[in-house]
Design an enzyme around this catalytic site. Structure first.
Site, PDB file in Angstrom:
ATOM      1  N   GLU A  93       0.906  -1.246  -0.103  1.00  0.00           N
ATOM      2  CA  GLU A  93      -0.099  -0.120   0.161  1.00  0.00           C
ATOM      3  C   GLU A  93       0.832   1.445   0.074  1.00  0.00           C
ATOM      4  O   GLU A  93       2.012   1.144   0.652  1.00  0.00           O
ATOM      5  CB  GLU A  93      -0.943  -0.208   1.343  1.00  0.00           C
ATOM      6  N   CYS A 106       3.563   8.409   0.928  1.00  0.00           N
ATOM      7  CA  CYS A 106       3.978   7.526   2.051  1.00  0.00           C
ATOM      8  C   CYS A 106       4.088   6.287   1.210  1.00  0.00           C
ATOM      9  O   CYS A 106       3.012   5.792   0.742  1.00  0.00           O
ATOM     10  CB  CYS A 106       3.362   7.555   2.945  1.00  0.00           C
ATOM     11  N   CYS A 113       6.197  -7.565   6.854  1.00  0.00           N
ATOM     12  CA  CYS A 113       7.523  -6.795   7.719  1.00  0.00           C
ATOM     13  C   CYS A 113       7.839  -8.000   8.564  1.00  0.00           C
ATOM     14  O   CYS A 113       7.015  -8.757   9.054  1.00  0.00           O
ATOM     15  CB  CYS A 113       7.304  -5.469   8.514  1.00  0.00           C
ATOM     16  N   GLY A 164       6.743  -2.365   5.922  1.00  0.00           N
ATOM     17  CA  GLY A 164       8.250  -2.905   5.766  1.00  0.00           C
ATOM     18  C   GLY A 164       9.425  -1.891   6.637  1.00  0.00           C
ATOM     19  O   GLY A 164       9.026  -0.673   6.838  1.00  0.00           O
ATOM     20  N   GLU A 165      10.393  -2.549   6.802  1.00  0.00           N
ATOM     21  CA  GLU A 165      11.639  -1.780   7.208  1.00  0.00           C
ATOM     22  C   GLU A 165      12.516  -1.494   6.193  1.00  0.00           C
ATOM     23  O   GLU A 165      13.313  -2.505   5.658  1.00  0.00           O
ATOM     24  CB  GLU A 165      12.093  -2.774   8.260  1.00  0.00           C
ATOM     25  N   SER A 196      12.212   6.054   7.617  1.00  0.00           N
ATOM     26  CA  SER A 196      12.031   5.926   8.729  1.00  0.00           C
ATOM     27  C   SER A 196      12.514   4.354   9.149  1.00  0.00           C
ATOM     28  O   SER A 196      12.216   3.616   8.494  1.00  0.00           O
ATOM     29  CB  SER A 196      10.527   6.058   9.331  1.00  0.00           C
ATOM     30  N   SER A 219      11.588   5.491  14.722  1.00  0.00           N
ATOM     31  CA  SER A 219      10.818   5.040  15.653  1.00  0.00           C
ATOM     32  C   SER A 219      11.179   4.833  16.902  1.00  0.00           C
ATOM     33  O   SER A 219      11.410   3.757  17.266  1.00  0.00           O
ATOM     34  CB  SER A 219       9.935   4.065  14.767  1.00  0.00           C
ATOM     35  N   LEU A 220      10.836   5.590  17.870  1.00  0.00           N
ATOM     36  CA  LEU A 220      11.374   5.211  19.258  1.00  0.00           C
ATOM     37  C   LEU A 220      10.562   4.816  19.933  1.00  0.00           C
ATOM     38  O   LEU A 220      10.408   3.455  20.652  1.00  0.00           O
ATOM     39  CB  LEU A 220      11.946   6.760  19.520  1.00  0.00           C
ATOM     40  N   HIS A 221       9.390   5.423  20.515  1.00  0.00           N
ATOM     41  CA  HIS A 221       8.136   5.184  21.095  1.00  0.00           C
ATOM     42  C   HIS A 221       8.335   4.808  22.755  1.00  0.00           C
ATOM     43  O   HIS A 221       7.420   4.565  23.392  1.00  0.00           O
ATOM     44  CB  HIS A 221       7.522   4.008  20.349  1.00  0.00           C
ATOM     45  N   ASN A 295      -2.755   5.105  16.287  1.00  0.00           N
ATOM     46  CA  ASN A 295      -4.015   4.712  15.484  1.00  0.00           C
ATOM     47  C   ASN A 295      -4.448   3.206  15.377  1.00  0.00           C
ATOM     48  O   ASN A 295      -3.348   2.409  15.626  1.00  0.00           O
ATOM     49  CB  ASN A 295      -3.442   4.706  13.857  1.00  0.00           C
ATOM     50  N   CYS A 338      -0.792   6.167   9.876  1.00  0.00           N
ATOM     51  CA  CYS A 338       0.414   5.524  10.266  1.00  0.00           C
ATOM     52  C   CYS A 338       0.165   3.931  10.959  1.00  0.00           C
ATOM     53  O   CYS A 338      -0.417   3.844  11.773  1.00  0.00           O
ATOM     54  CB  CYS A 338       1.360   6.142  11.393  1.00  0.00           C
TER      55      CYS A 338
HETATM   56  N1  SAH Z   1       9.799  -0.007   9.804  1.00  0.00           N
HETATM   57  C1  SAH Z   1       9.794   1.570   9.613  1.00  0.00           C
HETATM   58  C2  SAH Z   1       8.966   2.284   8.836  1.00  0.00           C
HETATM   59  C3  SAH Z   1       7.365   1.924   8.730  1.00  0.00           C
HETATM   60  S1  SAH Z   1       6.304   2.376  10.310  1.00  0.00           S
HETATM   61  C4  SAH Z   1       9.771   2.191  11.011  1.00  0.00           C
HETATM   62  O1  SAH Z   1       9.282   1.299  12.011  1.00  0.00           O
HETATM   63  O2  SAH Z   1       9.951   3.408  11.237  1.00  0.00           O
HETATM   64  C5  SAH Z   1       6.067   4.123   9.876  1.00  0.00           C
HETATM   65  C6  SAH Z   1       5.690   4.918  11.365  1.00  0.00           C
HETATM   66  O3  SAH Z   1       4.440   4.492  11.882  1.00  0.00           O
HETATM   67  C7  SAH Z   1       6.649   4.253  12.332  1.00  0.00           C
HETATM   68  O4  SAH Z   1       7.021   5.289  13.237  1.00  0.00           O
HETATM   69  C8  SAH Z   1       5.999   3.322  13.414  1.00  0.00           C
HETATM   70  O5  SAH Z   1       6.413   3.279  14.442  1.00  0.00           O
HETATM   71  C9  SAH Z   1       4.559   4.053  13.029  1.00  0.00           C
HETATM   72  N2  SAH Z   1       3.264   3.402  13.677  1.00  0.00           N
HETATM   73  C10 SAH Z   1       3.309   2.041  13.380  1.00  0.00           C
HETATM   74  N3  SAH Z   1       2.097   1.657  14.009  1.00  0.00           N
HETATM   75  C11 SAH Z   1       1.508   2.734  14.487  1.00  0.00           C
HETATM   76  C12 SAH Z   1       0.172   2.876  15.012  1.00  0.00           C
HETATM   77  N4  SAH Z   1      -0.708   1.902  15.085  1.00  0.00           N
HETATM   78  N5  SAH Z   1      -0.252   4.256  15.120  1.00  0.00           N
HETATM   79  C13 SAH Z   1       0.780   5.215  15.065  1.00  0.00           C
HETATM   80  N6  SAH Z   1       1.922   5.049  14.424  1.00  0.00           N
HETATM   81  C14 SAH Z   1       2.170   3.748  14.208  1.00  0.00           C
END
Ligand code: SAH
Length: 352
Positions: A93, A106, A113, A164-165, A196, A219-221, A295, A338
């Site tokens: 997608e 995007c 993944c 994907g990564e 990313s 993507s830290l979180h 999301n 996202c």
């Molecule tokens: N694999 C890469 C790129 C894909 S994800 C990565 O991890 O960065 C792109 C972004 O969307 C990342 O920051 C990911 O953590 C975020 N993401 C994934 N699931 C999400 C969700 N349910 N809600 C909000 N952001 C999300």
């Protein structure tokens, strides 16, 4: 039947060599290359400045594996998402995110993944395969055409935040970016591209060594290992120390600041203490922070944090000198936000 070669998997130098070995002038190869990339030709018959004989020969020996748009959807907020069918039938997608000041594509880098991030819909799929450079490039071409068609604006930005990564498909992602940025490709600016990653330390260093010119987002979180291990299994082999070190290395080599992406989850990572841990990391890595709304992906495992808390979290960072922005999601009604990219329709079709 002979197995035809995917012509866009071949670089210009190799194509020229194939042509000269067949006693054809190298400039013919350059013409073909221009049709393939700059003009995004879908078949050899479109290449009208080539002789019919040459077009026949190309048809007999090569294929152009263009991706096909399937099921394009438009969100109430104007976000556009589509499935893309690959030549071998797999689906990925891509999304167009329109805003007043920018048109962002995007794009996906893999089919599925392998990283199994707990909050991400794509993470629930298996990794099937890497995308080829042309499959990434085609997504950009299609999404740019939607920007033109629906908004009469050019595409301004590209983010590798689809499925994907990207750093586990390193070579193809870099080849795609080369085609996207070179004047004989789409001629877009590197500064408008963001890759990313979930944090593959070794590959982040490699980006530094390769002196890339595009932006890097991480993507830290969660800014502590215990929490991050719980939501991102990749952290077990690439912990925060390793990632931090790689990011500092990347910054030294490229002078490009990192963007930390931080999804705010309810009762998990949105407290003042979490903000302090994030601040400590930001002091060590030249960076800015994008706080992202969670999301939902339909499994009920996580909830989005309270908006008031998110604003306080961001204010704390800003007060302490960090550039932090809260990003509201786009395209949620069509599962285009996202982390929601998972070919829902396709999967439902498979289940039936
Ligand atoms: N694999 C890469 C790129 C894909 S994800 C990565 O991890 O960065 C792109 C972004 O969307 C990342 O920051 C990911 O953590 C975020 N993401 C994934 N699931 C999400 C969700 N349910 N809600 C909000 N952001 C999300």
């Amino acid at each position: 039947m002979i197995n035809k070669t995917d012509i866009r998997a071949i670089g210009l130098a190799e194509l020229e060599k194939i042509f000269t070995e067949k006693a054809m002038p190298a400039y013919r190869a350059r013409q073909v290359y221009e049709w393939l990339w700059k003009k995004s030709a879908g078949n050899f018959n479109e290449m009208t400045n080539l002789s019919l004989d040459l077009r026949d020969w190309l048809n007999q020996n090569f294929v152009i594996n263009q991706i096909q748009v399937v099921d394009k959807q438009i969100s109430n907020d104007g976000t556009i998402k589509s499935g893309f069918k690959l030549h071998d039938g797999h689906l990925i997608e891509g999304v167009l995110i329109p805003a007043d000041d920018r048109m962002t594509a995007c794009v996906s880098s893999q089919v599925g993944c392998s990283l199994t991030c707990r909050f991400c819909a794509t993470g629930k799929l298996d990794r099937i395969r890497n995308l080829n450079p042309d499959e990434i490039y085609d997504q950009v071409v299609h999404i740019a055409s939607w920007a033109k068609l629906h908004y009469n604006k050019p595409l301004t930005n590209i983010v590798f935040m689809g499925m994907g990564e990207p750093l586990l498909n390193y070579a193809n992602v870099l080849k795609a970016i080369d085609r996207i940025t070179k004047p004989d490709g789409l001629g877009m600016s590197n500064e408008r591209i963001t890759v990313s990653t979930a944090g593959i330390a070794k590959m982040i260093k490699k980006l530094g060594d390769d002196g890339v010119k595009f932006n890097l987002a991480l993507s830290l979180h969660a800014a502590n290992d215990v929490k991050r291990n719980q939501i991102m299994p990749i952290n077990e082999s690439n912990n925060l120390k390793a990632v931090e070190e790689a990011l500092v290395y990347f910054y030294r080599k490229t002078r490009s600041r990192i963007t930390f992406e931080y999804i705010a989850f309810k009762d998990f990572n949105e407290s003042l203490n979490d903000a302090k841990e994030l601040l400590a990391l930001c002091k060590k890595v030249p960076s800015k922070v994008n706080i992202i709304e969670y999301n939902p992906t339909g499994d009920g495992l996580f909830e989005k944090a309270n908006e008031n808390l998110i604003d306080k979290f961001a204010a704390f960072l800003v007060k302490n000198g960090v550039q932090a922005t809260v990003r509201r999601s786009r395209g949620k009604d069509i599962d285009a936000a996202c982390g929601q990219l998972a070919n829902k329709k396709h999967q439902e079709a498979l289940v039936v």
